[in-house]
Design a protein around this motif. Sequence first.
Motif, PDB file in Angstrom:
ATOM      1  N   GLY A   1      71.177 -19.633  35.175  1.00 25.80           N
ATOM      2  CA  GLY A   1      72.546 -19.115  35.108  1.00 25.80           C
ATOM      3  C   GLY A   1      73.515 -20.114  34.507  1.00 25.80           C
ATOM      4  N   LEU A   2      73.345 -21.392  34.859  1.00 25.39           N
ATOM      5  CA  LEU A   2      74.193 -22.432  34.249  1.00 25.39           C
ATOM      6  C   LEU A   2      73.996 -22.484  32.744  1.00 25.39           C
ATOM      7  CD1 LEU A   2      74.046 -25.568  36.584  1.00 25.39           C
ATOM      8  CD2 LEU A   2      76.030 -24.207  35.968  1.00 25.39           C
ATOM      9  N   ILE A   3      72.756 -22.406  32.315  1.00 27.62           N
ATOM     10  CA  ILE A   3      72.457 -22.464  30.881  1.00 27.62           C
ATOM     11  C   ILE A   3      73.045 -21.246  30.172  1.00 27.62           C
ATOM     12  CG2 ILE A   3      70.579 -22.350  29.188  1.00 27.62           C
ATOM     13  CD1 ILE A   3      68.904 -23.973  31.278  1.00 27.62           C
ATOM     14  N   THR A   4      72.865 -20.069  30.776  1.00 24.70           N
ATOM     15  CA  THR A   4      73.323 -18.831  30.151  1.00 24.70           C
ATOM     16  C   THR A   4      74.845 -18.717  30.129  1.00 24.70           C
ATOM     17  OG1 THR A   4      71.312 -17.739  30.909  1.00 24.70           O
ATOM     18  CG2 THR A   4      73.104 -16.319  30.219  1.00 24.70           C
ATOM     19  N   SER A   5      75.498 -19.142  31.195  1.00 24.01           N
ATOM     20  CA  SER A   5      76.952 -18.960  31.288  1.00 24.01           C
ATOM     21  C   SER A   5      77.737 -20.206  30.909  1.00 24.01           C
ATOM     22  CB  SER A   5      77.325 -18.506  32.699  1.00 24.01           C
ATOM     23  OG  SER A   5      76.949 -19.483  33.645  1.00 24.01           O
TER      24      SER A   5
ATOM     25  N   THR B   1      75.550 -12.662  36.847  1.00 25.21           N
ATOM     26  CA  THR B   1      75.924 -13.972  37.370  1.00 25.21           C
ATOM     27  C   THR B   1      77.065 -14.531  36.543  1.00 25.21           C
ATOM     28  OG1 THR B   1      75.099 -16.129  38.096  1.00 25.21           O
ATOM     29  CG2 THR B   1      74.287 -15.315  35.994  1.00 25.21           C
ATOM     30  N   ASN B   2      77.642 -15.596  37.022  1.00 23.27           N
ATOM     31  CA  ASN B   2      78.615 -16.375  36.269  1.00 23.27           C
ATOM     32  C   ASN B   2      78.440 -17.834  36.677  1.00 23.27           C
ATOM     33  OD1 ASN B   2      79.927 -16.561  38.755  1.00 23.27           O
ATOM     34  ND2 ASN B   2      81.513 -15.088  38.197  1.00 23.27           N
ATOM     35  N   LEU B   3      79.266 -18.688  36.156  1.00 22.82           N
ATOM     36  CA  LEU B   3      79.136 -20.112  36.439  1.00 22.82           C
ATOM     37  C   LEU B   3      79.287 -20.407  37.929  1.00 22.82           C
ATOM     38  CD1 LEU B   3      78.590 -22.594  34.736  1.00 22.82           C
ATOM     39  CD2 LEU B   3      81.042 -22.930  34.511  1.00 22.82           C
ATOM     40  N   GLY B   4      80.204 -19.712  38.590  1.00 24.66           N
ATOM     41  CA  GLY B   4      80.431 -19.929  40.025  1.00 24.66           C
ATOM     42  C   GLY B   4      79.219 -19.564  40.868  1.00 24.66           C
TER      43      GLY B   4
END
Length: 151
Positions: free
Chosen positions: A32-36, A54-57
């Motif tokens: 998720g970190l990589i994608t967002s 998902t999002n960064l949070g």
Amino acid sequence: MAHTPVNHPARPIYRAIGGLVGLYFVVFGVLGLITSAGNDIFAQDDTKVLGQGTNLGFSLLSIVIGIAVLAGTAIGRNLDVAINQFMAYALMVLGLAELAFLQTDANVLNFTILTDIVVLTLSLVLLMVGMYSKVGTDEEKEAWQKARLVL
């Protein structure tokens, strides 16, 4: 009187399942970190990882949850029981809150219905793991066995 089993014969399997849940949260969070990356921390867009919104949070929160569960599993000594049960209840509250706000602007973690199903299912798995992986003395196990046999 103890309400959960002590020294359950399948305790190593339950601990392994708890570790896998923690690992899933870490992997999901890192992906998720990589994608967002580059998005706002509470962006409400179409970012998906493993089919889940998902999002960064939420990615950061997933990593924290996963590391806590993995640390508890590695340490053991009934600390894993406490961490797994606490995280299970926290994930249930999070999942139900996000379910209530799914189609609103209050969906700050960018949940989809699939994300909610996964979070609530993993919370139940963590609760089960927390209930069956308690370690105790032989006296505690015997007391639990006797209490279990009384109707």
